[in-house]
Design a protein around this motif. Structure first.
Motif, PDB file in Angstrom:
ATOM      1  N   LEU A 121       0.754  -0.889  -0.528  1.00  0.00           N
ATOM      2  CA  LEU A 121       0.034   0.488   0.245  1.00  0.00           C
ATOM      3  C   LEU A 121       0.731   1.290  -0.122  1.00  0.00           C
ATOM      4  CD1 LEU A 121      -2.547  -1.179   2.596  1.00  0.00           C
ATOM      5  CD2 LEU A 121      -2.970  -1.276   0.378  1.00  0.00           C
ATOM      6  N   GLU A 122       1.934   0.937  -0.266  1.00  0.00           N
ATOM      7  CA  GLU A 122       3.318   2.444  -0.065  1.00  0.00           C
ATOM      8  C   GLU A 122       3.330   3.093  -1.376  1.00  0.00           C
ATOM      9  OE1 GLU A 122       6.319   0.558   3.253  1.00  0.00           O
ATOM     10  OE2 GLU A 122       6.759   0.736   1.511  1.00  0.00           O
ATOM     11  N   THR A 123       3.706   4.391  -1.281  1.00  0.00           N
ATOM     12  CA  THR A 123       4.006   5.532  -2.214  1.00  0.00           C
ATOM     13  C   THR A 123       5.344   5.192  -2.179  1.00  0.00           C
ATOM     14  OG1 THR A 123       4.403   7.158  -0.713  1.00  0.00           O
ATOM     15  CG2 THR A 123       1.809   7.059  -1.594  1.00  0.00           C
ATOM     16  N   GLU A 124       6.135   5.676  -3.749  1.00  0.00           N
ATOM     17  CA  GLU A 124       6.828   5.263  -4.005  1.00  0.00           C
ATOM     18  C   GLU A 124       8.046   5.762  -2.867  1.00  0.00           C
ATOM     19  OE1 GLU A 124      10.694   5.740  -7.437  1.00  0.00           O
ATOM     20  OE2 GLU A 124       8.120   6.076  -7.766  1.00  0.00           O
ATOM     21  N   GLU A 125       7.032   7.785  -2.108  1.00  0.00           N
ATOM     22  CA  GLU A 125       7.448   8.455  -1.681  1.00  0.00           C
ATOM     23  C   GLU A 125       8.395   7.718  -0.237  1.00  0.00           C
ATOM     24  OE1 GLU A 125       7.047  10.303  -5.809  1.00  0.00           O
ATOM     25  OE2 GLU A 125       5.752   8.769  -4.040  1.00  0.00           O
ATOM     26  N   TYR A 126       6.921   7.030   0.407  1.00  0.00           N
ATOM     27  CA  TYR A 126       6.436   6.192   1.468  1.00  0.00           C
ATOM     28  C   TYR A 126       8.120   5.189   1.461  1.00  0.00           C
ATOM     29  CZ  TYR A 126       4.858   4.935   5.645  1.00  0.00           C
ATOM     30  OH  TYR A 126       4.474   4.121   7.153  1.00  0.00           O
ATOM     31  N   ALA A 127       7.591   4.821   0.990  1.00  0.00           N
ATOM     32  CA  ALA A 127       8.308   3.482   0.615  1.00  0.00           C
ATOM     33  C   ALA A 127      10.196   3.695   1.093  1.00  0.00           C
ATOM     34  CB  ALA A 127       8.726   2.704  -0.588  1.00  0.00           C
ATOM     35  N   GLY A 128      10.332   4.579   0.231  1.00  0.00           N
ATOM     36  CA  GLY A 128      11.741   5.719   0.360  1.00  0.00           C
ATOM     37  C   GLY A 128      12.269   5.627   1.160  1.00  0.00           C
ATOM     38  N   ALA A 129      11.580   7.009   1.723  1.00  0.00           N
ATOM     39  CA  ALA A 129      11.784   7.397   2.922  1.00  0.00           C
ATOM     40  C   ALA A 129      11.964   6.543   4.671  1.00  0.00           C
ATOM     41  CB  ALA A 129      10.709   8.598   3.280  1.00  0.00           C
ATOM     42  N   MET A 130      11.011   5.401   4.633  1.00  0.00           N
ATOM     43  CA  MET A 130      10.899   4.316   5.510  1.00  0.00           C
ATOM     44  C   MET A 130      12.031   3.467   4.710  1.00  0.00           C
ATOM     45  SD  MET A 130       9.963   0.962   6.456  1.00  0.00           S
ATOM     46  CE  MET A 130       9.248   0.674   4.976  1.00  0.00           C
ATOM     47  N   LYS A 189      -3.676   9.713   1.202  1.00  0.00           N
ATOM     48  CA  LYS A 189      -4.297   9.686   0.078  1.00  0.00           C
ATOM     49  C   LYS A 189      -4.486   8.788  -0.541  1.00  0.00           C
ATOM     50  CE  LYS A 189      -4.016  14.488  -0.621  1.00  0.00           C
ATOM     51  NZ  LYS A 189      -3.559  16.322  -0.952  1.00  0.00           N
ATOM     52  N   ARG A 190      -2.776   8.086  -0.889  1.00  0.00           N
ATOM     53  CA  ARG A 190      -3.023   6.652  -1.156  1.00  0.00           C
ATOM     54  C   ARG A 190      -3.571   5.974  -0.507  1.00  0.00           C
ATOM     55  NH1 ARG A 190      -2.859   3.540  -5.785  1.00  0.00           N
ATOM     56  NH2 ARG A 190      -1.251   1.863  -5.156  1.00  0.00           N
ATOM     57  N   LEU A 191      -3.620   5.866   0.551  1.00  0.00           N
ATOM     58  CA  LEU A 191      -4.350   4.515   1.360  1.00  0.00           C
ATOM     59  C   LEU A 191      -6.100   4.506   0.733  1.00  0.00           C
ATOM     60  CD1 LEU A 191      -2.762   4.698   4.956  1.00  0.00           C
ATOM     61  CD2 LEU A 191      -3.167   3.290   2.952  1.00  0.00           C
ATOM     62  N   VAL A 192      -6.626   6.060   1.241  1.00  0.00           N
ATOM     63  CA  VAL A 192      -7.699   5.855   0.503  1.00  0.00           C
ATOM     64  C   VAL A 192      -8.170   5.571  -0.352  1.00  0.00           C
ATOM     65  CG1 VAL A 192      -9.997   7.725   0.421  1.00  0.00           C
ATOM     66  CG2 VAL A 192      -8.696   8.200   1.891  1.00  0.00           C
ATOM     67  N   GLU A 193      -7.142   5.663  -2.152  1.00  0.00           N
ATOM     68  CA  GLU A 193      -7.922   5.671  -3.146  1.00  0.00           C
ATOM     69  C   GLU A 193      -7.411   3.823  -3.502  1.00  0.00           C
ATOM     70  OE1 GLU A 193      -4.398   6.807  -5.351  1.00  0.00           O
ATOM     71  OE2 GLU A 193      -5.081   9.828  -4.912  1.00  0.00           O
ATOM     72  N   VAL A 194      -6.741   3.300  -2.554  1.00  0.00           N
ATOM     73  CA  VAL A 194      -6.390   1.759  -2.550  1.00  0.00           C
ATOM     74  C   VAL A 194      -7.892   0.799  -2.011  1.00  0.00           C
ATOM     75  CG1 VAL A 194      -5.233   0.212  -1.785  1.00  0.00           C
ATOM     76  CG2 VAL A 194      -3.478   1.813  -3.022  1.00  0.00           C
ATOM     77  N   ALA A 195      -8.346   1.745  -0.698  1.00  0.00           N
ATOM     78  CA  ALA A 195      -9.269   1.071  -0.606  1.00  0.00           C
ATOM     79  C   ALA A 195     -10.523   0.969  -0.969  1.00  0.00           C
ATOM     80  CB  ALA A 195      -9.887   1.831   1.245  1.00  0.00           C
TER      81      ALA A 195
END
Length: 293
Positions: A121-130, A189-195
């Motif tokens: 469920l991660e965005t590219e930016e979130y995954a990189g930062a995490m 916002k990505r979570l809302v979209e995927v849901a």
């Protein structure tokens, strides 16, 4: 990645069948190892799916068990397929390949997460930062490869035969601005979209619940379309993670997940809550200069 089956699940299935045939023949692992002139640990690892068996090894093992003809040929063919490389093989140095292989074959995934958004469920930016924060020892190339794998895995949600995903997120996941304000808002916002996908269910476990059944940690339950492939629980940790396959372990984690999702906010309310947080994030309510006691 549209192929539901994977080399990992083939290897696991083959090992289980070889173990069944050996036990039906009343033969010990030590006897098989002696006849094949190899170690008993090799036979054990083949049976548990941790080691690939060559077609010749499988044919020789089945000969010892008295299995010949079409049944033998079918298992030898599975051995050939189990030795093929999954799409994730080029990234095997920076990920848990066994987990990705099982995930690719799963028909349903149930997950509880305490700290971060699950990779699917991660965005590219979130995954990189995490990844950069969690693994400061990684090079930029290792981070890049892990991000590429995570994004590649996400096609499981939208392929022709998508996996059914049910995720319960602790509210702490939504409260920590991984990557900063803009990155985290984009992730929410990505979570809302995927849901909105019919095969995805997302719930939030709020702080107000207090102590709950999942206090011991994050875990994922993988289920497969074939009855011959039992569920697997994966409990992730800093050194890679632990796979649990015993019946009592599976029952325990299924029990825990049922209690967690019962305690969580209903899916519709959870999505509304996440959407609100994307506009009014929790981390904005508590400035960095606030005293902690």
């Amino acid at each position: 990645m549209s192929e539901r089956r994977s080399p990992t699940i083939r290897r696991r299935r083959l090992g289980a069948e070889l173990r069944r045939q050996r036990e039906s023949a009343g033969i010990t692992i030590e006897t098989v190892a002696e006849q094949l002139e190899c170690s008993a640990s090799k036979i054990s690892r083949i049976e548990t799916g941790h080691t690939s068996a060559t077609p010749r090894d499988v044919r020789d093992m089945l000969r010892i068990y008295g299995v010949v003809g079409a049944e033998s040929d079918e298992l030898v063919q599975i051995a050939r397929e189990a030795r093929q490389k999954g799409w994730w093989h080029p990234y095997s140095t920076v990920l848990v390949g066994a987990y990705v292989g099982l995930e690719a074959a799963a028909s349903s995934i149930r997950a509880y997460e305490q700290q971060v958004v699950p990779g699917l469920l991660e965005t590219e930016e979130y995954a990189g930062a995490m990844i950069r924060a969690a693994r400061p020892d990684f090079t930029a190339d290792q981070v890049h490869q892990r991000v590429r794998v995570r994004l590649g895995r996400q096609s499981l949600l939208t392929q022709d035969d998508p996996v059914d995903l049910w995720v319960v997120l602790d509210e702490a996941v939504l409260s920590r601005p991984v990557g900063g304000d803009a990155v985290m808002r984009g992730q929410l916002k990505r979570l809302v979209e995927v849901a909105e996908l019919p095969n995805v269910t997302l719930q939030v476990l709020p702080f107000e619940v207090g102590a709950h059944a999942g206090m011991d940690g994050t875990f994922t339950i993988l289920s497969f379309p074939e009855p011959s492939d039992p569920d697997v629980v994966y409990a992730e940790n800093a050194t890679g993670g632990l796979f649990l396959e015993k019946s009592d372990e599976l029952q325990k984690y299924s029990f825990i997940f049922d209690h967690i999702r019962a305690a969580a906010i209903r899916p519709e309310e959870s999505i509304a809550h996440i959407a609100k947080l994307a506009e009014e994030p929790l981390w904005k309510w508590r400035p960095r200069s606030s005293p902690w006691t």
